[in-house]
Design a protein around this motif. Sequence first.
Motif, PDB file in Angstrom:
ATOM      1  N   LEU A  17      -3.892   4.510   2.672  1.00 24.04           N
ATOM      2  CA  LEU A  17      -2.869   5.455   3.129  1.00 24.04           C
ATOM      3  C   LEU A  17      -1.474   5.029   2.674  1.00 24.04           C
ATOM      4  O   LEU A  17      -0.660   5.874   2.287  1.00 24.04           O
ATOM      5  N   CYS A  18      -1.199   3.742   2.728  1.00 21.71           N
ATOM      6  CA  CYS A  18       0.106   3.259   2.263  1.00 21.71           C
ATOM      7  C   CYS A  18       0.267   3.470   0.758  1.00 21.71           C
ATOM      8  O   CYS A  18       1.355   3.813   0.292  1.00 21.71           O
ATOM      9  N   LEU A  20      -1.147   5.857  -0.913  1.00 20.76           N
ATOM     10  CA  LEU A  20      -0.985   7.298  -1.072  1.00 20.76           C
ATOM     11  C   LEU A  20       0.457   7.722  -0.799  1.00 20.76           C
ATOM     12  O   LEU A  20       1.006   8.573  -1.490  1.00 20.76           O
ATOM     13  N   LYS A  21       1.075   7.103   0.210  1.00 19.26           N
ATOM     14  CA  LYS A  21       2.459   7.423   0.557  1.00 19.26           C
ATOM     15  C   LYS A  21       3.467   6.625  -0.259  1.00 19.26           C
ATOM     16  O   LYS A  21       4.668   6.741  -0.035  1.00 19.26           O
ATOM     17  N   ARG A  22       2.981   5.797  -1.178  1.00 20.65           N
ATOM     18  CA  ARG A  22       3.810   4.956  -2.044  1.00 20.65           C
ATOM     19  C   ARG A  22       4.677   3.978  -1.265  1.00 20.65           C
ATOM     20  O   ARG A  22       5.834   3.750  -1.579  1.00 20.65           O
ATOM     21  N   ARG A  23       4.100   3.415  -0.246  1.00 15.65           N
ATOM     22  CA  ARG A  23       4.764   2.351   0.522  1.00 15.65           C
ATOM     23  C   ARG A  23       4.138   1.039   0.056  1.00 15.65           C
ATOM     24  O   ARG A  23       3.197   0.528   0.654  1.00 15.65           O
ATOM     25  N   TRP A  24       4.667   0.503  -1.024  1.00 16.66           N
ATOM     26  CA  TRP A  24       4.041  -0.604  -1.737  1.00 16.66           C
ATOM     27  C   TRP A  24       4.002  -1.887  -0.924  1.00 16.66           C
ATOM     28  O   TRP A  24       2.981  -2.586  -0.935  1.00 16.66           O
ATOM     29  N   ASP A  26       4.025  -2.232   2.377  1.00 14.04           N
ATOM     30  CA  ASP A  26       3.057  -2.066   3.463  1.00 14.04           C
ATOM     31  C   ASP A  26       1.623  -2.112   2.930  1.00 14.04           C
ATOM     32  O   ASP A  26       0.731  -2.681   3.570  1.00 14.04           O
ATOM     33  N   ALA A  27       1.410  -1.525   1.763  1.00 14.99           N
ATOM     34  CA  ALA A  27       0.074  -1.562   1.160  1.00 14.99           C
ATOM     35  C   ALA A  27      -0.323  -2.984   0.810  1.00 14.99           C
ATOM     36  O   ALA A  27      -1.470  -3.393   1.026  1.00 14.99           O
TER      37      ALA A  27
END
Length: 81
Positions: A17-18, A20-24, A26-27
């Motif tokens: 999900l991170c 997908l949302k481009r929250r690198w 957090d991913a």
Amino acid sequence: MHWNDWPIVCWTLATLLCLLKRRWIDAFSSACFAAFTIPDRVWPTAVPAQLKWTFFLVGAIVIASQVTKEYRKYKKSLAAG
């Protein structure tokens, strides 16, 4: 599916999900915690404990650095206002 599979599933979904949302950041931290939980279930004796705890430590450091960055930004906004 056993009860101790759920942390692996949750961290993997959080990583996806991170991404997908481009929250690198957090991913990356979610992936570190997923890598921390996987050896216990998949191959407990094949991975050294130091490697497992390294993933945990890296994830915790990433989160701590993000929290301190946000705190500095918050303090700076209070001083400006």
